[in-house]
Design an enzyme around this catalytic site. Sequence first.
Site, PDB file in Angstrom:
ATOM      1  N   GLY A 227       0.805  -1.214   0.000  1.00 23.62           N
ATOM      2  CA  GLY A 227       0.000   0.000   0.000  1.00 23.62           C
ATOM      3  C   GLY A 227       0.833   1.256   0.000  1.00 23.62           C
ATOM      4  N   ARG A 307      -7.101   3.757 -14.843  1.00 19.34           N
ATOM      5  CA  ARG A 307      -6.960   4.376 -13.521  1.00 19.34           C
ATOM      6  C   ARG A 307      -7.577   5.778 -13.400  1.00 19.34           C
ATOM      7  NH1 ARG A 307      -2.916   5.432 -11.091  1.00 19.34           N
ATOM      8  NH2 ARG A 307      -3.445   4.594  -9.060  1.00 19.34           N
ATOM      9  N   TYR A 311     -10.297   5.296 -10.647  1.00 17.69           N
ATOM     10  CA  TYR A 311      -9.872   5.725  -9.307  1.00 17.69           C
ATOM     11  C   TYR A 311      -9.667   7.234  -9.202  1.00 17.69           C
ATOM     12  CZ  TYR A 311      -8.399   0.777  -9.201  1.00 17.69           C
ATOM     13  OH  TYR A 311      -8.330  -0.591  -9.285  1.00 17.69           O
ATOM     14  N   CYS A 337     -16.028   5.230 -26.712  1.00 23.53           N
ATOM     15  CA  CYS A 337     -17.300   5.920 -26.842  1.00 23.53           C
ATOM     16  C   CYS A 337     -18.072   5.981 -25.530  1.00 23.53           C
ATOM     17  CB  CYS A 337     -18.100   5.323 -27.988  1.00 23.53           C
ATOM     18  SG  CYS A 337     -17.361   5.848 -29.545  1.00 23.53           S
TER      19      CYS A 337
HETATM   20  C1  LIG Z   1      -2.914  -5.683  -4.546  1.00 18.45           C
HETATM   21  C2  LIG Z   1      -2.247  -6.324  -3.407  1.00 18.45           C
HETATM   22  C3  LIG Z   1      -0.975  -5.886  -3.000  1.00 18.45           C
HETATM   23  C4  LIG Z   1      -0.236  -4.736  -3.662  1.00 18.45           C
HETATM   24  O1  LIG Z   1      -0.776  -3.476  -3.422  1.00 18.45           O
HETATM   25  P1  LIG Z   1      -0.024  -2.176  -3.998  1.00 18.45           P
HETATM   26  O2  LIG Z   1      -0.825  -1.036  -3.577  1.00 18.45           O
HETATM   27  O3  LIG Z   1       0.059  -2.319  -5.485  1.00 18.45           O
HETATM   28  O4  LIG Z   1       1.345  -2.174  -3.439  1.00 18.45           O
HETATM   29  C5  LIG Z   1      -0.377  -6.564  -1.965  1.00 18.45           C
HETATM   30  N1  LIG Z   1      -0.991  -7.612  -1.343  1.00 18.45           N
HETATM   31  C6  LIG Z   1      -2.207  -8.053  -1.710  1.00 18.45           C
HETATM   32  C7  LIG Z   1      -2.802  -9.200  -1.018  1.00 18.45           C
HETATM   33  C8  LIG Z   1      -2.869  -7.426  -2.744  1.00 18.45           C
HETATM   34  O5  LIG Z   1      -4.082  -7.865  -3.103  1.00 18.45           O
END
Ligand SMILES: *Cc1c(COP(=O)(O)O)cnc(C)c1O
Length: 410
Positions: A227, A307, A311, A337
């Site tokens: 994350g 994205r 998002y 479209c």
């Molecule tokens: C998507 C995901 C990640 C990676 O998240 P990022 O934001 O791209 O770093 C890590 N672990 C799990 C279980 C995920 O589903």
Amino acid sequence: MEHTQGIYTIQGIDVLDLAKQFGTPLYVYDGARIEQQIAKLKNAYAAADVKIKYAAKALTNISILKLMRKNSVGMEAVSLGEVHLALRAGYAPSEITFTPSGVDFSEIEEAVTLGLAINIDNLSTLQKFGARFGNTYPCGLRLNPNIMAGGNIKISTGHSNSKFGISVLQLSEILDLMKKYSIRISGLHIHTGSDIKETQAFLKTAEVLFEAANSFPDLRFLDFGSGFKVAYKEGDVVTDIQELGAKLTKAFNEFCNQYGRKLELWLEPGKFLVSESGTLLVQVNVVKLTPTVTFVGVNSGLNHLIRPMMYDAYHHIVNISNSTAPAKKYTVVGYICETDTFGSDRDLNEVREGDILAFKNAGAYGFSMASNYNSRPKPAEVLIVNGQAKLIREREKFEDLLKGQIEVDL
Ligand SMILES: *Cc1c(COP(=O)(O)O)cnc(C)c1O
């Protein structure tokens, strides 16, 4: 991508030449940038026994997986498709972690047959796992820490109403199942979401993990997920990896002392490793002046990079064909479209039809979320390693759109 005297380069290669050689739209990845990110992460967490597992869903091309393997990065897979790609890339099953969400139990059985590390994310599956495998195969648990964090609700996975993981509030149910079936829990996993910038949110999650970990005597690893936020635009606040690494390894080592055993510290970055390495190159089809807006229409759309629309993500856009011309305001849109905006009111060096635009930070969740919507073929992909551009995926052709379709006589 470097920029000097009006020329954009990657590892010394003129990016305009890439567009000429391979055509557009084109995804280009800078292998050196990926290696830098790996080194940065390893360095920040050097004080612990850190194992980095690349979250393959961010960018799943097999040559990227091979690059990860060459750099001693493990693999985090959310589907058996990703698992088999990783095996094809040369990974040993034990180097692959399988952390699916709500899959049929047959997928868990296949993961056991293959010999993967498995993180189970719900009590029903844990019960089936215990009944089927007892103490013969260890597993990890994906916990839900009950914490809200992340850049967007669609990518926040650790809050109490999220579908992900087993709530830490259900610890006693986990322990009952563990006892009943003698399940060996070898690790605990938490992934709170994506685009988390506050170091504090990660540390708070870690505290939840440490507290839960005291109830599990057979642990080998704690998996802190990912994350980490990266900068999409100048001035973006990002996760301070160095600070987080220092604080988290310190807390982790203290926990290990108290727990009585050294554990492995696992991380699962996707975006952090590949986002900044990637650029999507597109060509300008039309410059369209309306009474209020000047649109730039390009030969790509949300089918190739979803994205911005999905998002509200910001991707920096540069006109690499005319980079010394004065800037004007443009709204860059795709050819799909339906409303398909890459960026509104952007300052771009004067745009002419035929110019090549570059969308930066397109390495993560770019190609891997691409589709054939509007019956458009997917772009080619190029990886730059050792100063050489290598084609790692062909541009799709019309025949690819028909692949698998069955034409019946009517
Ligand atoms: C998507 C995901 C990640 C990676 O998240 P990022 O934001 O791209 O770093 C890590 N672990 C799990 C279980 C995920 O589903």
